[in-house]
Design a protein around this motif. Structure first.
Motif, PDB file in Angstrom:
ATOM      1  N   ARG A 158       0.847  -1.149   0.295  1.00  0.00           N
ATOM      2  CA  ARG A 158       0.494   0.185  -0.083  1.00  0.00           C
ATOM      3  C   ARG A 158       1.068   1.298   0.152  1.00  0.00           C
ATOM      4  O   ARG A 158       0.505   2.390  -0.850  1.00  0.00           O
ATOM      5  N   PRO A 159       1.708   1.624   0.405  1.00  0.00           N
ATOM      6  CA  PRO A 159       2.223   2.869   0.795  1.00  0.00           C
ATOM      7  C   PRO A 159       3.051   3.645  -0.201  1.00  0.00           C
ATOM      8  O   PRO A 159       4.076   2.592  -0.919  1.00  0.00           O
ATOM      9  N   ARG A 160       3.410   4.342  -0.724  1.00  0.00           N
ATOM     10  CA  ARG A 160       4.639   5.177  -1.369  1.00  0.00           C
ATOM     11  C   ARG A 160       5.373   5.076  -1.074  1.00  0.00           C
ATOM     12  O   ARG A 160       6.236   5.287   0.245  1.00  0.00           O
ATOM     13  N   VAL A 161       6.239   4.978  -1.844  1.00  0.00           N
ATOM     14  CA  VAL A 161       8.376   4.912  -1.462  1.00  0.00           C
ATOM     15  C   VAL A 161       8.797   6.527  -1.729  1.00  0.00           C
ATOM     16  O   VAL A 161       8.707   7.315  -2.793  1.00  0.00           O
ATOM     17  N   TYR A 405       5.063  14.707   1.656  1.00  0.00           N
ATOM     18  CA  TYR A 405       4.597  13.510   2.384  1.00  0.00           C
ATOM     19  C   TYR A 405       3.282  13.899   1.966  1.00  0.00           C
ATOM     20  O   TYR A 405       1.894  12.658   1.233  1.00  0.00           O
ATOM     21  N   GLY A 406       2.633  15.007   1.985  1.00  0.00           N
ATOM     22  CA  GLY A 406       1.215  15.376   1.690  1.00  0.00           C
ATOM     23  C   GLY A 406       1.049  15.231   0.193  1.00  0.00           C
ATOM     24  O   GLY A 406       0.360  14.413  -0.517  1.00  0.00           O
ATOM     25  N   ARG A 407       2.016  15.814  -0.817  1.00  0.00           N
ATOM     26  CA  ARG A 407       2.190  15.526  -2.438  1.00  0.00           C
ATOM     27  C   ARG A 407       2.696  14.305  -3.175  1.00  0.00           C
ATOM     28  O   ARG A 407       2.132  13.700  -3.494  1.00  0.00           O
ATOM     29  N   VAL A 408       3.481  13.508  -2.275  1.00  0.00           N
ATOM     30  CA  VAL A 408       3.617  12.313  -2.132  1.00  0.00           C
ATOM     31  C   VAL A 408       2.078  11.318  -1.965  1.00  0.00           C
ATOM     32  O   VAL A 408       2.203  10.290  -3.188  1.00  0.00           O
ATOM     33  N   ALA A 409       1.559  11.596  -0.865  1.00  0.00           N
ATOM     34  CA  ALA A 409       0.021  10.662  -1.078  1.00  0.00           C
ATOM     35  C   ALA A 409      -1.087  10.863  -1.339  1.00  0.00           C
ATOM     36  O   ALA A 409      -1.967  10.448  -1.888  1.00  0.00           O
ATOM     37  N   ALA A 410      -0.256  12.470  -2.062  1.00  0.00           N
ATOM     38  CA  ALA A 410      -2.396  13.065  -2.816  1.00  0.00           C
ATOM     39  C   ALA A 410      -1.872  12.976  -5.104  1.00  0.00           C
ATOM     40  O   ALA A 410      -3.404  12.809  -5.530  1.00  0.00           O
TER      41      ALA A 410
END
Length: 414
Positions: A158-161, A405-410
């Motif tokens: 699930r997580p982005r790296v 982190y916010g940008r990668v999650a988006a």
């Protein structure tokens, strides 16, 4: 790295340079739960280097900001992190596996060296921990990051790296990843600007330092505690005690040449991790410097602030680094710095540095003779801490991490 920052729309991966907009709040509020972040380092708990210091510092700073963060290391240690199994790079099993698979192209799939074997086995057990419940995995170990990013793309994790490029990997190697954190504008400027979408999303966010931990103190008291000479000019280098890359053998020879031409008493302290050739380097130091050198092998990081307070100046003898957390530690303590003259070092050290071509014989010796003068090192020392406070403090950099982190999650899935 130029160009207008992107707007507040959700970015479609692969993306362009992502910076400028505050995305942390948007990504962690509303119907979505707060992001859960994992920081990982396979050497944490059994290796003392910059990557391990970065992992501990980053996790601790995020925790102080209220982020739901977990820290994973490769061996039990004194810190509050979860230890995962991996084949340790300094042990025979990892070396044997690497020796066998190196002949079979092991470098292509994470088994080309003992460190690769450690990263690959650590990545597997880290994946078991993070694959369902985490949103972001942030690492500096390149093979670990590559494996976890590949598992994410396959839909198995699930997580982005995000790979923080603390090992100075090439753009060609990094271009296969989804998100890369470069540590300096010099490194970020290597990336070509192209029209349309592309991989990876590239961020420029530096390392940082805890200014409460690393600060100036009573030099006389610090010298007594470490049993250093009271009236000598003391030079410190913090790096793995090895010839390759860190060039401690060069440092020893140059310090010996400097000491011959210096009228006062001079003393060298080298603190760092043990490597395969550490004993040979120490023997060279004893031969050329006798009692004028102290080697502190595998000194715990908790003892480093006191060591910085005890010395007069800091030297980094490597010709290049992706960043150099030890430079921040030294400057935060108020120390002037001598290092090689490169764009990255000029960015990191700024007004606190004396930059020299230390690729040549006598290059460092001449710089040491200049820095031995109080009138030269005084202004540099005065500028050191202010430079770190303005550019590399926890207060300044953690905001940038949260934005990243916010940008990668988006980023929308491909």
């Amino acid at each position: 790295m130029s160009g207008a920052p992107l707007g507040s729309e959700i970015v479609k991966a692969p993306g362009d340079y992502l910076r400028g907009e505050r995305c942390w709040e948007r990504a962690t509020t509303g119907p979505n739960r707060a992001l859960r972040v994992a920081i990982g380092s396979c050497g944490l708990g059994h290796v003392r280097r910059g990557i391990e210091a970065w992992a501990e510092d980053t996790a601790a700073a995020l925790h102080r900001r209220g982020v739901n963060v977990s820290l994973f290391g490769g061996a039990p240690g004194p810190g509050l992190f979860e230890s995962l199994h991996c084949m340790k790079r300094h042990r025979g099993a990892a070396r044997s596996v690497a020796r066998v698979f190196r002949r079979l192209g092991g470098w292509r799939y994470g088994l080309g060296s003992a460190w690769d074997v450690e990263q690959t086995t650590f990545a597997f057990f880290l994946w078991l921990q993070v694959r369902r419940e985490y949103d972001i995995v942030h690492v500096q170990d390149p093979t670990t990051g590559k494996i976890l990013d590949h598992l994410h793309r396959l839909g198995l994790s699930r997580p982005r790296v995000i790979l923080a490029n603390g090992t100075d990997e090439s753009v060609e190697w990094l271009s296969h990843l989804s998100a890369v954190q470069e540590l300096s504008p010099v490194a970020a400027s290597r990336w070509p600007r192209r029209g349309g979408n592309r991989h990876p999303a590239v961020f420029c966010v530096p390392n940082f330092i805890n200014l409460k931990t690393f600060s100036a103190g009573d030099q006389e008291v610090a010298r007594r505690r470490i049993d250093l000479p009271a009236n000598a000019l003391i030079v410190l280098c913090c790096a793995a005690i090895a010839r390759f890359h860190k060039r401690i053998d060069y440092l020893i020879r140059e310090f010996a040449a400097f000491a011959e031409g210096y009228a006062g008493a001079a003393f060298l302290v080298v603190a760092g991790a043990r490597e395969a050739d550490t004993d040979a380097v120490i023997a060279l130091g004893r031969e050329l410097l006798g009692e004028r050198v102290l080697f502190l092998v595998d000194l715990p990081r908790t003892e480093m602030p006191q060591l910085y307070r005890a010395v007069d100046l800091f030297v980094l003898s490597s010709l290049f680094e992706a960043f150099g957390i030890v430079l921040l530690e030294a400057m935060a303590t108020g120390l002037p710095v001598i290092c090689n003259d490169t764009p990255t070092f000029r960015h990191v050290v700024g007004p606190a540095g004396l930059f020299a071509d230390i690729s040549k014989e006598n290059g460092l010796a001449r710089a040491l003779l200049a820095m031995a003068q109080p009138g030269v090192r005084g202004p540099l020392a005065q500028a050191a801490r202010a430079h770190v406070e303005a550019n590399f403090s926890e207060r300044v950099v953690v905001d940038q991490l949260l934005e990243m982190y916010g940008r990668v999650a988006a980023i929308r899935p491909l």
